[in-house]
Design an enzyme around this catalytic site. Structure first.
Site, mmCIF file in Angstrom:
data_model
loop_
_atom_site.group_PDB
_atom_site.id
_atom_site.type_symbol
_atom_site.label_atom_id
_atom_site.label_comp_id
_atom_site.label_asym_id
_atom_site.label_seq_id
_atom_site.Cartn_x
_atom_site.Cartn_y
_atom_site.Cartn_z
ATOM 1 N N LYS A 37 0.817 -1.214 0.000
ATOM 2 C CA LYS A 37 0.000 0.000 0.000
ATOM 3 C C LYS A 37 0.855 1.271 0.000
ATOM 4 O O LYS A 37 0.505 2.257 -0.662
ATOM 5 C CB LYS A 37 -0.959 0.005 1.189
ATOM 6 C CG LYS A 37 -0.302 0.093 2.550
ATOM 7 C CD LYS A 37 -1.337 0.061 3.663
ATOM 8 C CE LYS A 37 -0.683 0.086 5.028
ATOM 9 N NZ LYS A 37 0.057 1.322 5.291
ATOM 10 N N THR A 38 1.963 1.264 0.723
ATOM 11 C CA THR A 38 2.812 2.465 0.757
ATOM 12 C C THR A 38 3.401 2.743 -0.617
ATOM 13 O O THR A 38 3.519 3.897 -1.042
ATOM 14 C CB THR A 38 3.930 2.307 1.795
ATOM 15 O OG1 THR A 38 3.352 1.994 3.065
ATOM 16 C CG2 THR A 38 4.744 3.579 1.930
ATOM 17 N N ASP A 236 -3.572 7.315 4.349
ATOM 18 C CA ASP A 236 -3.120 5.955 4.660
ATOM 19 C C ASP A 236 -3.876 5.429 5.886
ATOM 20 O O ASP A 236 -4.316 6.216 6.735
ATOM 21 C CB ASP A 236 -1.614 5.991 4.942
ATOM 22 C CG ASP A 236 -1.002 4.596 5.026
ATOM 23 O OD1 ASP A 236 -1.641 3.624 4.577
ATOM 24 O OD2 ASP A 236 0.123 4.494 5.545
ATOM 25 N N GLU A 237 -4.046 4.121 5.978
ATOM 26 C CA GLU A 237 -4.705 3.470 7.128
ATOM 27 C C GLU A 237 -6.094 4.061 7.380
ATOM 28 O O GLU A 237 -6.461 4.385 8.512
ATOM 29 C CB GLU A 237 -3.837 3.597 8.396
ATOM 30 C CG GLU A 237 -2.421 3.064 8.265
ATOM 31 C CD GLU A 237 -2.345 1.540 8.253
ATOM 32 O OE1 GLU A 237 -3.398 0.874 8.203
ATOM 33 O OE2 GLU A 237 -1.218 1.019 8.292
ATOM 34 N N GLN A 267 -8.171 -5.038 9.137
ATOM 35 C CA GLN A 267 -7.165 -4.658 10.128
ATOM 36 C C GLN A 267 -7.634 -3.490 10.997
ATOM 37 O O GLN A 267 -6.814 -2.784 11.587
ATOM 38 C CB GLN A 267 -5.848 -4.307 9.437
ATOM 39 C CG GLN A 267 -5.220 -5.483 8.694
ATOM 40 C CD GLN A 267 -3.851 -5.147 8.148
ATOM 41 O OE1 GLN A 267 -2.866 -5.032 8.877
ATOM 42 N NE2 GLN A 267 -3.773 -4.981 6.835
#
Length: 693
Positions: A37-38, A236-237, A267
């Site tokens: 993902k990064t 992100d996240e 998650q």
């Protein structure tokens, strides 16, 4: 050298390329564990710049830790060059909001020299609010109120607003009398606490987000400037966002809708601190034109680990279907150890670790012991010491929680912001100056009556000449130090560390620390912490332009546990002992998941309040930390509430296909028989002296 927009895509798989190329409108990237993902976020930023869709300064990327923000910044620089990447704003939510508030907070009634309170400062203000209530409230825990206030702020609720009803599946079966008592007084305490913060020109961590949202709601022109400035926003996240963060993002992207969020609902493990899984599950409803891309190829774990994780998480209903897969081969089966009790579990883990190490030639840092609660670490610490295995426990006392660090930061805070009451109270008698509680209560009354700071109130008491001589002398010394160093920090021209050192000399803090320490060793360790903070101040000076006292205090307040842990990881070479929550975002070749019993994982609280799906996500996160091999440990008995009790295996073990697990029973036969002969019965108590190996 940085490549073209086409060369940027060569290292990506088809799904990752699809996510990078979708440049207009909302985008949800469902990124399974270990799916890169990064790489997608950073490549997308580089692609927008290379294609000329946005200037670097028009791109905002937000995440949850400084470590993650730094990694993104370094990767973008590697793709397009350091100078071109420099104007891109990559930060945490809280750091971004501090930047906004430092420029705009006067619109919502605060001054720009506000300070950010620590948790202990906030607890002090809640305790003060309790003391100000009519009647005795000694039975209340300030920390419990602070936790509930934090949850209300995460839900974007002001004092007096009612929290929304909890979903039926997550609602506690029955509210205790204690819980009802806290709920009854919460609006009053929240209001008083918020008034105390505002009077002190102080904000807490959650206020950074809530005040930014308030600013943008009440001042559309201010919001419009930021909407125009940031034409592309990447998150992100996203599964860890709360309601305030969601509303901030919605407001910021309301004009151009160029919002790209990356996350994994499987998650989502932070509901206890306000994260709302609904943000990612309802993304298309909130952003109807959204494109959705799934990243399911895992680059971290073996097929066996992923098959086990897929099988477990498929039991959840509140999720988006995904199926992780890998080209790394099947690997070996998951090993499961059935042990006698907690001490036996730890000894078997140490022996098994040695066995793997001998077979694989792996260094100690390749191993992680993951547990549900920090209380489970103790037997492993003992067993590893006995076995000569080096280790580090993640989750001990943090650097900024140490008393000497709190003292120095409190001095710096009250110098930067004279109205910071919590910091003022912490250091008014450090070192001892004879300023007693009676004097401070008189000063506190003057603060409430006249709306002045504690320093002004103490000055007023001096003028009245009703205090004892030693008290007056102590007040004069203290106020004199604060006044002198306010001038010195304003005139220090960036030499912050030297000025802070002079402050410590002026209050003779080294002598005070030596007087209060029980041994020379303790003094050396604590003074080393002070020197470490001074070194951090000097490091900040060398990097920040301009270097200001407020800027350093902001940076210190915004460094979180994950960032401190990342520094510790670089230092140690031993086995890592940590909770599953702390392990999120990390990976290890060999992972031991311990304490797999009902009441531990899943935790007993989740069994009461219906939070079993989040516990399953927690186990899923634990499994997917493993790269080469995962081992599961359970104990047939465990000490709980002072007695050894028979335990029941975690339901999550049975959710893994039996063909993926190799079970090894190490417990005594009579203990195994006791569990097998009494299925479904409530675990019985067992006397510790009768344990067998």
């Amino acid at each position: 050298m940085p490549g073209s927009k086409d060369s940027l895509l060569r290292a990506l798989n088809p799904e990752q390329r699809d996510a990078v190329r979708h440049t207009e409108g909302p985008l949800l990237v469902l990124a399974g564990a270990g799916s890169g993902k990064t790489r997608v976020i950073t490549t997308r930023i580089a692609y927008l710049i290379e294609k000329g869709l946005a200037a670097p300064s028009e791109i905002l990327g937000v995440t949850f830790t400084n470590k993650a923000a730094t990694e993104m910044r370094e990767r973008v620089a590697g793709l397009i060059g350091k100078q071109r990447a420099k104007p891109v704003v990559l930060s945490t939510f809280h750091s971004f909001c501090v930047r906004v508030l430092r420029a705009e907070i006067e619109h919502v009634g605060y001054r720009r020299n506000f300070t950010i309170s620590s948790e202990s400062d906030a607890r002090t203000l809640v305790r003060r609010a309790l003391q100000d209530l009519d009647g005795v409230r000694e039975s209340f825990d300030p920390g419990a109120f602070l936790e509930q206030i934090g949850m209300m702020k995460c839900a974007a609720l002001e004092p007096g607003e009612e929290p929304p009803p909890a979903p039926k599946a997550d609602a506690p079966a029955e509210e205790t009398d204690t819980a009802k008592k806290y709920r009854t007084w919460l609006p009053e305490i929240y209001g008083r606490y918020q008034s105390a913060l505002r009077a002190a020109n102080t904000v807490d961590f959650d206020d950074l987000l809530l005040l930014t949202l308030k600013l943008w709601r009440e001042h559309p022109r201010v919001l419009a400037r930021y909407q125009h400035r940031f034409r592309y926003v990447l998150v992100d996240e996203y599964q860890d966002t709360n309601q305030v963060q969601y509303r901030l993002l919605a407001a910021l992207t309301a004009k151009h809708h160029n919002l790209c969020v990356v996350g994994d609902d499987d998650q989502s493990i932070y509901s206890w601190r306000g994260a709302d899984i609904g943000n990612i599950l309802s993304f298309e409803r909130d952003f109807p034109s959204a494109k959705i891309v799934k990243l399911e190829q895992n680059y971290r774990s073996t097929e066996t680990i992923l098959s086990a994780a897929n099988s477990v998480i498929a039991r959840n209903t509140a999720r988006r279907p995904k199926n992780l897969w890998s080209r790394l081969g099947p690997g070996r089966p998951i090993d499961r150890f059935v042990t006698g009790d907690a001490e036996h579990e730890a000894k078997e883990a140490a022996a098994w670790l040695r066995h793997i190490q001998a077979r694989a030639g792996a260094p100690y840092r390749d191993f992680a012991i993951l547990y549900r609660s920090n209380l489970q670490s103790r037997p492993f610490e003992i067993a590893f010491r006995q076995a000569g295995i080096p280790y580090v426990v993640v989750g001990g006392q943090e650097f900024f929680d140490r008393a000497e660090i709190k003292d120095l930061l409190a001095y710096l805070k009250v110098i930067a912001n004279p109205r910071d009451e919590a910091s003022f109270l912490r250091v008014v008698n450090v070192p001892r100056r004879g300023i007693g509680d009676t004097t401070l209560l008189q000063a506190h009354d003057l603060c409430r009556q006249g709306g002045v700071s504690l320093g002004k109130a103490l000055s007023t008491l001096l003028e009245r000449d009703t205090l004892a001589a030693n008290t007056k002398a102590g007040i004069r010394r203290f106020l004199g130090v604060l006044a002198e160093f306010r001038k010195r920090f304003r005139a220090c021209d960036g030499h912050l560390a030297d000025t802070a050192t002079a402050l410590l000399d002026a209050i003779a803090y080294r002598d005070e620390l030596f007087r209060t320490c029980k041994s020379t060793e303790q003094f050396d360790a604590r003074w080393a912490n002070v020197e470490a903070l001074l070194a951090a101040l000097a490091e900040y000076e060398s990097a920040a332009q301009p270097a200001t006292l407020s800027g350093f205090l902001d940076e210190s307040a915004l460094v979180n546990d994950d960032d401190r842990r990342s520094r510790d990881e670089r230092r140690h070479t031993g086995v890592t002992l940590m909770t599953v929550h702390s392990a999120k975002g990390l990976e290890f070749p060999f992972v031991f998941i311990v304490g797999l019993e009902e009441g531990l994982l899943p935790h007993e609280k989740s069994l009461r309040d219906g939070g079993i799906e989040e516990e399953r996500r927690l186990f899923y996160v634990a499994l997917t930390r493993g790269k080469r091999h995962v081992t599961l440990f359970e104990a047939l008995s465990r000490e709980r509430y002072g007695r050894e009790r028979m335990s029941t295996p975690s339901r999550f073990i049975d959710e893994i296909p039996s063909g993926l697990i190799h079970t090894r029973v190490r417990a005594a036969k009579d203990m195994v028989a006791e569990r097998v002969d009494a299925p479904g019965k409530k675990p019985a108590s067992r006397r510790r002296p009768g344990r067998r190996r």
